[in-house]
Design an enzyme around this catalytic site. Structure first.
Site, PDB file in Angstrom:
ATOM      1  CE  LYS A   1      51.180  23.724  41.910  1.00  0.00           C
ATOM      2  NZ  LYS A   1      50.306  24.892  42.193  1.00  0.00           N
TER       3      LYS A   1
ATOM      4  CG  LEU B   1      37.318  35.327  45.037  1.00  0.00           C
ATOM      5  CD1 LEU B   1      36.387  35.126  43.841  1.00  0.00           C
ATOM      6  CD2 LEU B   1      38.742  35.549  44.573  1.00  0.00           C
TER       7      LEU B   1
ATOM      8  CB  VAL C   1      21.925  38.789  51.443  1.00  0.00           C
ATOM      9  CG1 VAL C   1      21.871  40.012  52.365  1.00  0.00           C
ATOM     10  CG2 VAL C   1      22.415  37.563  52.208  1.00  0.00           C
TER      11      VAL C   1
ATOM     12  N   GLY D   1      28.760  30.322  49.446  1.00  0.00           N
ATOM     13  CA  GLY D   1      29.315  28.982  49.341  1.00  0.00           C
ATOM     14  C   GLY D   1      30.654  29.016  48.635  1.00  0.00           C
TER      15      GLY D   1
ATOM     16  CB  SER E   1      22.960  33.681  46.918  1.00  0.00           C
ATOM     17  OG  SER E   1      22.094  34.189  45.916  1.00  0.00           O
TER      18      SER E   1
ATOM     19  CB  THR F   1      48.997  32.236  46.796  1.00  0.00           C
ATOM     20  OG1 THR F   1      48.643  33.243  45.823  1.00  0.00           O
ATOM     21  CG2 THR F   1      50.463  31.895  46.637  1.00  0.00           C
TER      22      THR F   1
ATOM     23  N   PRO G   1      60.141  24.391  42.833  1.00  0.00           N
ATOM     24  CG  PRO G   1      62.068  23.483  43.814  1.00  0.00           C
ATOM     25  CD  PRO G   1      61.574  24.655  43.001  1.00  0.00           C
TER      26      PRO G   1
ATOM     27  CB  VAL H   1      38.583  29.701  37.332  1.00  0.00           C
ATOM     28  CG1 VAL H   1      39.824  29.627  36.465  1.00  0.00           C
ATOM     29  CG2 VAL H   1      37.358  29.899  36.447  1.00  0.00           C
TER      30      VAL H   1
END
Length: 503
Positions: free
Chosen positions: A75, A330, A182, A9, A36, A341, A95, A44
């Protein structure tokens, strides 16, 4: 292609599921997400680029629906503080673009090129962009109807709440949601992933799998043995500590990144708090030292506030799409969040994948091309992040001396960019020639070099020629001041969004 299973998730998993459901459910493809209960969400990263607005617009999700639910704010860009020690350049603003830049950007780039030739003209970026004024005056970058000049903007948000919002929206739109851990991954003789065996013995089969299992990389890295390309040779930071602090009455529309002894701290405004964090290198600083430095900076040395310590795996996989598996988030890689990014790379990965997978009629026909393109995005972002360190003039700690050392490894493309700047060449032409504008356009490169003060010092400049000094900056100041009058108070607009959502 009948069934796709997203494993994991969090924001990356639910964004992937939403995009794939939008693209393929109408073609009879089932999209499921397996989450899971034993694996927590990192949650974060709380800032974005303007690409996130494009994501919500494409899914027809309105700001008044998602922003109040995620304590989100607007932003306009990022202020970098204390990265440079050069007088007059101790901070600068990077900017996001705006329609009004068509008036001011040519003046900025002209002045920078003149300064590089030694002319005594103003070349600090902060004076030239409407986004700087909007952000620091705590306004909102949404132009009113009678002022048809758009300002591109990103968002700040509570990452955990954003994941929860995307989960509810995906389920509402037909994505099947299952909980299960899993325990084993089964493969076909070809090496493709065949099924997942859950801890309770259930078998989850699919035609294609999306790995959103975080740094563990359960499917792509652990099962398919895809090599990982580390960026640690030129990005030293590998850890972070995060904690909240009280928000001000006025909400700035910017992230602040402040260079500290062994890394840098972020300050991100939400409607209910500031999110703060310290990204550092564990080779130069312990977790306790980092927490103490951050607490001291925030005035929270003795305060009882929740603190999170994180380890970061910096780099990317060699290939993001291998056999019948795509890694997103990740699980595919991570670059320290200096320019926010992370979600941009998630969006690029999923958008480009759905385009190529559809064009290839659910085959791997365009897999190599896809992997090259996504690697280009990761490497392009890495190069821009590395440039913050290469252009820093700090040498006050061993950490900064290591970051700015001449022997620091940089890519061949960056060597050409740096050489062009120091030679006073037209950097916009060089960015176009090197084909790196898709990652960061020429104005971003001008901002970082000039904002860090990589320019002839005041003692080295000469009086400008008539052509070099042809622009009246006081007139530009007045133009931007009057344009800024069209934008509303940030908190007031956020309160209106929250009221609209309740109604």
């Amino acid at each position: 292609m009948k069934k796709i299973v997203v494993v994991g998730g969090g924001t990356a998993g639910w964004m992937s599921a939403l995009v794939m459901a939008r693209e393929w459910m109408k073609k009879g493809v089932s999209v499921s997400l397996l989450e899971s209960p034993e694996v927590g969400i990192i949650g974060v990263g709380e800032g974005s680029t303007p690409a996130l607005k494009l994501f919500f617009d494409a899914l027809d999700i309105k700001e008044e629906e998602w922003m109040p639910a995620c304590n989100a704010t607007y932003k306009c860009g990022i202020t970098f503080e204390n990265w440079s020690t050069k007088p007059g350049y101790e901070q600068y603003f990077h900017p996001f673009s705006a329609a009004l830049d068509r008036q001011s950007l040519p003046i900025f780039m002209h002045n920078v090129q003149a300064r590089l030739r030694g002319a005594d003209v103003h070349a600090h970026p902060d004076r030239f962009f409407i986004s700087v004024r909007i952000a620091r005056q705590c306004l909102v970058p949404v132009a009113p109807e009678n002022f048809p000049f758009d300002v591109h903007y990103g968002y700040h948000f509570d990452a955990v709440l954003l994941g929860q919002f995307l989960r509810s929206k995906a389920i509402e739109r037909g994505v099947q949601h299952h909980y299960g851990h899993v325990a084993e991954v089964k493969q076909h003789e070809s090496g493709d992933i065949a099924a997942l065996v859950l801890a309770d013995g259930e078998l989850v089969e699919a035609d294609f799998f999306v790995d959103c299992t975080g740094f563990s990389g359960l499917l792509l890295q652990q099962t398919l043995k895809t090599p990982f390309v580390s960026y640690s040779n030129n990005l030293l930071n590998d850890a972070a500590v995060a904690m909240p602090s009280a928000i001000d009455e006025k909400i700035p529309a910017q992230t602040i990144s402040t260079a500290l002894k062994h890394g840098w701290a972020w300050k991100i405004p939400l409607t209910n708090r500031y999110g703060n964090g310290y990204v550092y290198s564990s080779a130069f600083c312990s977790k306790d030292e980092a927490e103490h430095e951050l607490r001291e900076r925030l005035g929270l040395l003795d305060a009882d506030v929740p603190v999170r310590h994180l380890k970061m795996k910096i780099g990317r996989v060699q290939e993001h799409w291998v056999k019948n598996c795509l890694a997103v988030g990740l699980a595919q890689g991570f670059i320290e969040p200096l320019e926010a990014t992370a979600l941009f790379l998630v969006q690029q990965t999923v958008a480009v994948f759905t385009e190529y997978f559809s064009r290839g009629e659910f085959t791997d026909r365009y897999r190599h091309e896809f992997n090259q393109r996504i690697n280009g995005h990761f490497d392009g972002v890495r190069d821009y992040i590395v440039t913050h360190y290469k252009t820093s003039s700090r040498t006050d700690t061993e950490y900064w001396r290591a970051n700015t050392a001449d022997q620091q490894d940089i890519s061949p493309v960056m060597r050409e960019v740096y050489s062009a700047w120091f030679a006073g060449k037209d950097l916009a032409a060089e960015v176009a020639r090197l084909n790196i504008g898709a990652y960061y356009p020429a104005p971003s490169w001008y901002c970082i070099f000039s904002g860090m003060g990589i320019l002839p010092d005041a003692a080295q400049v000469r009086a400008p020629s008539a052509d070099e000094a042809r622009f009246d900056l006081k007139a530009l100041d007045e133009f931007l001041r009057r344009c800024t009058l069209n934008f509303s108070d940030h908190r007031a607009v956020l309160n209106n969004l929250a009221s609209a959502r309740r109604e």
